[in-house]
Each structure stands twice: as structure tokens, then as C-alpha cells.
Enzyme design. Structure first.
Site, mmCIF file in Angstrom:
data_model
loop_
_atom_site.group_PDB
_atom_site.id
_atom_site.type_symbol
_atom_site.label_atom_id
_atom_site.label_comp_id
_atom_site.label_asym_id
_atom_site.label_seq_id
_atom_site.Cartn_x
_atom_site.Cartn_y
_atom_site.Cartn_z
ATOM 1 N N LEU A 147 18.804 8.628 -16.689
ATOM 2 C CA LEU A 147 18.410 7.343 -16.091
ATOM 3 C C LEU A 147 18.440 6.208 -17.106
ATOM 4 C CD1 LEU A 147 15.376 8.440 -13.893
ATOM 5 C CD2 LEU A 147 17.516 7.453 -13.082
ATOM 6 N N GLY A 148 18.125 6.506 -18.318
ATOM 7 C CA GLY A 148 18.120 5.438 -19.328
ATOM 8 C C GLY A 148 17.717 5.983 -20.673
ATOM 9 N N GLY A 208 15.692 4.645 -24.388
ATOM 10 C CA GLY A 208 14.925 3.597 -25.072
ATOM 11 C C GLY A 208 14.666 3.995 -26.511
ATOM 12 N N GLY A 209 13.718 3.314 -27.140
ATOM 13 C CA GLY A 209 13.431 3.579 -28.539
ATOM 14 C C GLY A 209 12.794 4.944 -28.758
ATOM 15 N N MET A 210 12.140 5.496 -27.727
ATOM 16 C CA MET A 210 11.420 6.764 -27.879
ATOM 17 C C MET A 210 12.278 7.980 -27.543
ATOM 18 S SD MET A 210 7.825 6.507 -28.152
ATOM 19 C CE MET A 210 7.011 7.474 -26.891
ATOM 20 N N VAL A 238 15.343 9.062 -20.749
ATOM 21 C CA VAL A 238 14.666 9.283 -19.460
ATOM 22 C C VAL A 238 15.693 9.922 -18.514
ATOM 23 C CG1 VAL A 238 13.437 8.203 -17.538
ATOM 24 C CG2 VAL A 238 13.103 7.336 -19.858
ATOM 25 N N LYS A 274 10.604 11.706 -18.919
ATOM 26 C CA LYS A 274 10.804 11.023 -20.191
ATOM 27 C C LYS A 274 10.713 12.031 -21.330
ATOM 28 C CE LYS A 274 9.152 7.003 -22.754
ATOM 29 N NZ LYS A 274 8.523 5.695 -22.567
ATOM 30 N N ASP A 307 4.423 -4.431 -24.942
ATOM 31 C CA ASP A 307 5.879 -4.316 -25.094
ATOM 32 C C ASP A 307 6.585 -4.755 -23.811
ATOM 33 O OD1 ASP A 307 8.130 -3.815 -26.605
ATOM 34 O OD2 ASP A 307 8.201 -1.672 -26.109
HETATM 35 N N1 LIG Z 1 10.410 5.824 -13.798
HETATM 36 C C1 LIG Z 1 11.666 5.438 -14.036
HETATM 37 N N2 LIG Z 1 12.568 5.425 -13.027
HETATM 38 C C2 LIG Z 1 13.842 5.053 -13.274
HETATM 39 N N3 LIG Z 1 14.331 4.693 -14.496
HETATM 40 C C3 LIG Z 1 13.476 4.716 -15.530
HETATM 41 C C4 LIG Z 1 12.108 5.073 -15.350
HETATM 42 N N4 LIG Z 1 11.493 4.985 -16.544
HETATM 43 C C5 LIG Z 1 12.419 4.575 -17.420
HETATM 44 N N5 LIG Z 1 13.616 4.402 -16.833
HETATM 45 C C6 LIG Z 1 14.852 3.982 -17.520
HETATM 46 O O1 LIG Z 1 14.830 4.481 -18.849
HETATM 47 C C7 LIG Z 1 14.838 3.397 -19.805
HETATM 48 C C8 LIG Z 1 13.949 3.748 -20.987
HETATM 49 O O2 LIG Z 1 12.638 4.015 -20.528
HETATM 50 P P1 LIG Z 1 11.340 3.666 -21.375
HETATM 51 O O3 LIG Z 1 10.161 4.258 -20.688
HETATM 52 O O4 LIG Z 1 11.313 2.220 -21.620
HETATM 53 O O5 LIG Z 1 11.633 4.445 -22.733
HETATM 54 P P2 LIG Z 1 11.308 4.053 -24.251
HETATM 55 O O6 LIG Z 1 9.846 4.259 -24.447
HETATM 56 O O7 LIG Z 1 12.119 5.020 -25.030
HETATM 57 O O8 LIG Z 1 11.715 2.629 -24.456
HETATM 58 C C9 LIG Z 1 14.374 2.188 -19.029
HETATM 59 O O9 LIG Z 1 14.905 0.981 -19.593
HETATM 60 C C10 LIG Z 1 14.951 2.458 -17.647
HETATM 61 O O10 LIG Z 1 16.328 2.111 -17.605
HETATM 62 MG MG LIG Z 2 11.121 1.009 -23.323
#
Ligand SMILES: Nc1ncnc2c1ncn2[C@@H]1O[C@H](COP(=O)(O)OP(=O)(O)O)[C@@H](O)[C@H]1O
Ligand SMILES: [Mg+2]
Length: 429
Positions: A21-22, A24-26, A29, A44, A142
Site C-alpha cells: 500500500l505504501g 514511509g520512513g518506518m 504498509v 504496517k 508529523d
Molecule cells: N491504513 C492505511 N490504509 C491504506 N494505506 C495506508 C494506510 N496506512 C498507511 N498507508 C500508506 O502507507 C504509507 C506509509 O504509511 P505510514 O503509516 O505513514 O508509514 P511511516 O510511519 O513509515 O511513514 C502512507 O503514505 C500511505 O500511502
Molecule cells: Mg508516514
């Protein structure tokens, strides 16, 4: 876990991963299916880079659990719901509501700036989410386009409470570092101060700015330079914000006390939407076949829009704040000096006008107005010292010359009297 490997995995014996799905820095997902409840979920996965020390792994683990606890306290339609935390490979995984969406960052990267009406509606949803978080004693810390998910119906969800804190909790990590995304970080955070709920409103302002302008409010090539701009410069002028311009200005107010709060921002956004009447409808472009989510192949070719979380040493931030403080003090001195000079020029002009008026009258002879002092010298520092001295000299002349002249006249009159008496006594006259 790579995208392919991840897509075939069963996590915690229950969640069948079926796509990404995506990222991020952590970590990553994943889209998954809960085989027990038969519903889609977002998983995640927090990736621990190989070079991490045991302490750092522990800190990341704690950060994930903190995110889980913060998210678990919030139940709101504009916040992604946390279902569970499971342990897999010695790491915690968050199991969340799957929001059929794209992140605002992804949308702006692909489609460019959004119409202001769409941005205002997204802003109203994020405001609702922030209001709920703040009421639960949580500061998100954030808020940025990558953490705002926008559905097909344009409804927005705030996600990623990874660096959120409970109000009053320590905001500085045990290693004396502050984490955040510099382009979206409020000035008080950039100065290393304790963050309150107002930091989220600044970040919302920076987020809506990016969405409506398609670029960052504070864009510098290096993160410390970005923070310096956040603390001491105005955002780049808006071009596409329309009626959102004053809202962005109110949210991007450097003084946290004067910054717009949730109710004021909400009523301004609503008024802008109602006042402008209906406009062109906007919905996010549907995902195309070559449009795969934030995968590595596409990521490099797109602007990042300043979404990366970075780590700053608290001492560096405090040093930055003190440099800014001394620059501000110099600017204040300079402004005071210029104001003095302006006042002095005005006084001199008034005097000249007065003496000009008097000299144009037929009688009597022009009064001896204090002559205008010499024009102020150009270089700032000597002139700055000279300005008050010139004013004092004019003041003294008036009060010293008059008594001296009167005294001399009195002495002359006395002498004349004595001479007259002597002359009379000796019978000169
Ligand atoms: N519940 C969700 N449903 C759909 N997509 C999600 C969801 N949570 C995160 N994403 C996708 O994953 C990406 C990274 O998630 P995020 O929680 O921000 O991770 P990080 O803590 O690594 O930044 C988001 O920008 C989004 O595109
Ligand atoms: Mg994020």
C-alpha cells in the site's frame, strides 16, 4: 521483506498479505486480508535496518508501540483505526483499517496542485482528526501530505501516529534528538522547544500549502537551511491558493499563541467554501495499471515534497535558535536606528518649514530658529551614535545661549551705570 516476498506472506498466522500500500520512513504498509474476520486490513511492517544497535532496535520497537497506543486511544472517522498489534520476526506489526485511498503526497506528486475547494475539504477533515487527537491529549507532530490519506470520495484520514506524544510527555528522545519532517515542522519545534497542539496546526498549514500550490512553503536544499527558513522567513508567496491564502497565513504564523486554532481555521475554511459557491468537482484520479503505489522504481523520478522524517540533535537546534536570536536582535537595533533617523529628518523638515514661513512675513525680523543640524552621516554606526547627540546639542543651545546673552547685557548695563555714576561724581558731565 521485498514486495514479491511480502505479497505471499501469512503474518501472525492470520493476515494474508496481497500487495503493497505504501512506504514511509518506518517501513512498508501492506494490503492484507484478515482470514479470521474476512476483511481487508493494512499491515504496517516496521523495518529494522541491519546496522542498528540493540538499543536502537529497542527504541524503534518502543516507537511502534507508542504509535499503537496513541492510535488505539482515538476512534474517529477521520483517523485510521488501529485493530491490533502482532509480533512477527521479533518485530511489532500494526494491523489497521484499510483505507481505500492514496496519500495526499502521492496525489500531488502525480496530479500537481489540487483545486482550492478540494484542499479546503481535506483541511476540514484533518482539522476534525486533530481536534479529536488533541482532546485525547495526543499531539501528532508529523502532519504532512504523506500522512493524510484521501479516499475516492475525497474524505481524508490522518494516519501515522509514529512520533505522536501524549501532551506533557517528553518530546525529546533519550538520545537528545528530535524527529520530524523539516518542511512541515513548526518553528517552536525547530527551536527545540516543547511542542503543544499548535505545532499540528502549523503542519496542517504547510500541508494544505503543498496541496494547493504543488510545492513546499519552505523549500531549501538542506534540512538545517529549511529549519532556518521555517523559523525566520515568510513562506513563499502563494499563487493558486485563492481564498485559502489568509487561512494558510493564519496557520503559518510563527508565534504559536497567535497562530490560528482549530475553531478559527474551521470557520474560515467553511466560509471560503460557502462564499465561493459551487465550483468544479475534483476526485483523485483512479489508479492506472502502471501507477503502482510508492514503489522504489517510481520514487526517484518524483519530487519528494519534503516528506522525509529526519533526526536533529537538540543541541544543534538550540544553537540555531541562538544564532537566529542574535540576528533578530541586530535587525531590531537597525530598525530602531532607522526609525530615529526618520523622526529626526521629520523634525528638521518641520523646523525648516516653520522658519521659511516666518522669513516670508514682512515684519518683524526672522526669529532665530535653531539651525538645522548637519545631514546625518551615511554609515550607520557613527550616525546612530550621532543622532541623539545632535538632538541634545540643539536643546542645550537654546537654553544656554539665551541666559548668557541676558547675563552679558545685564553686566554691560551695570558697567554703564557705574561709569555714569563715576562721571557724575567727578563732574565730567
Ligand atoms: N491504513 C492505511 N490504509 C491504506 N494505506 C495506508 C494506510 N496506512 C498507511 N498507508 C500508506 O502507507 C504509507 C506509509 O504509511 P505510514 O503509516 O505513514 O508509514 P511511516 O510511519 O513509515 O511513514 C502512507 O503514505 C500511505 O500511502
Ligand atoms: Mg508516514
Amino acid at each position: 521483506m521485498t514486495a514479491d516476498a511480502g505479497a505471499q506472506r501469512l503474518v501472525a498466522g492470520r493476515y494474508a498479505v496481497n500487495g503493497m500500500l505504501g512506504r514511509g520512513g518506518m517501513g512498508v504498509v501492506w494490503r492484507a486480508n484478515d482470514q479470521v474476520l474476512g476483511r481487508p486490513v493494512a499491515l504496517k511492517e516496521v523495518t529494522f535496518p541491519a546496522h542498528l544497535t540493540d538499543d536502537e532496535r529497542e527504541a524503534l520497537r518502543n516507537r511502534t508501540l507508542r504509535e499503537a497506543r496513541a492510535a488505539a486511544r482515538l476512534v474517529h472517522p477521520c483517523v485510521t483505526t488501529l485493530y491490533d498489534v502482532v509480533e512477527e520476526d521479533g518485530r511489532p506489526w500494526l494491523v489497521m483499517e484499510h483505507v481505500e485511498s492514496r496519500s495526499l503526497q502521492e496525489i500531488v506528486q502525480r496530479e500537481g496542485p489540487l483545486p482550492w475547494r478540494a484542499v479546503a475539504r481535506i483541511g476540514l477533515d484533518v482539522l476534525d482528526a486533530l481536534e479529536a487527537a488533541h482532546a485525547a491529549g495526543i499531539v501528532h507532530r508529523d502532519v504532512k501530505p504523506a500522512n493524510v490519506l484521501v479516499g475516492r470520495d475525497c474524505a481524508a484520514h490522518l494516519t501515522d501516529f509514529g512520533i505522536a506524544i501524549a501532551t506533557g510527555g517528553p518530546s525529546i528522545t533519550t538520545s537528545g534528538a528530535i524527529i520530524g519532517s523539516p518542511s512541515y515542522m513548526a518553528p517552536e519545534r525547530a527551536r527545540g522547544e516543547e511542542p503543544g497542539p499548535a505545532v499540528d496546526l502549523w503542519s496542517l498549514g504547510a500541508t494544505l500549502y503543498t496541496a494547493v500550490e504543488g510545492r513546499l512553503a519552505f523549500d531549501r536544499p538542506e534540512s538545517m537551511a529549511t529549519l532556518l527558513a521555517v523559523v525566520s522567513e515568510d513562506p513563499a508567496p502563494t499563487e493558486l491558493a485563492g481564498p485559502l491564502a489568509p487561512v494558510l497565513e493564519g496557520l503559518l504564523t510563527k508565534d504559536a499563541v497567535a497562530r490560528w486554532d482549530v475553531p478559527r481555521t474551521r470557520s474560515a475554511l467553511r466560509a471560503a467554501l460557502e462564499g465561493a459557491g459551487p465550483g468544479p468537482e475534483w476526485t483523485p484520479r483512479p489508479q492506472g495499471p502502471g501507477d503502482d503505489r510508492d514503489d522504489d522504481a517510481n520514487a526517484g523520478s518524483r519530487p519528494t515534497l519534503g516528506g522525509q522524517v529526519e533526526r536533529f540533535d537538540i543541541d544543534d537546534l538550540r544553537a540555531l535558535a541562538s544564532v537566529i536570536h542574535s540576528v533578530a536582535r541586530d535587525a531590531r537595533d537597525q530598525a530602531r536606528y532607522l526609525a530615529d533617523r526618520r523622526k529626526e529628518r521629520k523634525e528638521r523638515k518641520d523646523l525648516q518649514e516653520k522658519s521659511g514661513r516666518r522669513s516670508s512675513r514682512p515684519t518683524p525680523a526672522p526669529a532665530a530658529a535653531a539651525p538645522p543640524s548637519a545631514p546625518p552621516s551615511a554609515p550607520p554606526s557613527p550616525a546612530r551614535a550621532a543622532a541623539p547627540v545632535q538632538r541634545r546639542r540643539r536643546f542645550k543651545r537654546r537654553w544656554v545661549v539665551v541666559p548668557v546673552v541676558l547675563t552679558v547685557l545685564a553686566v554691560l548695563a551695570a558697567l554703564a551705570g557705574v561709569v555714569a555714576l563715576l562721571a557724575a561724581a567727578f563732574g565730567v558731565w
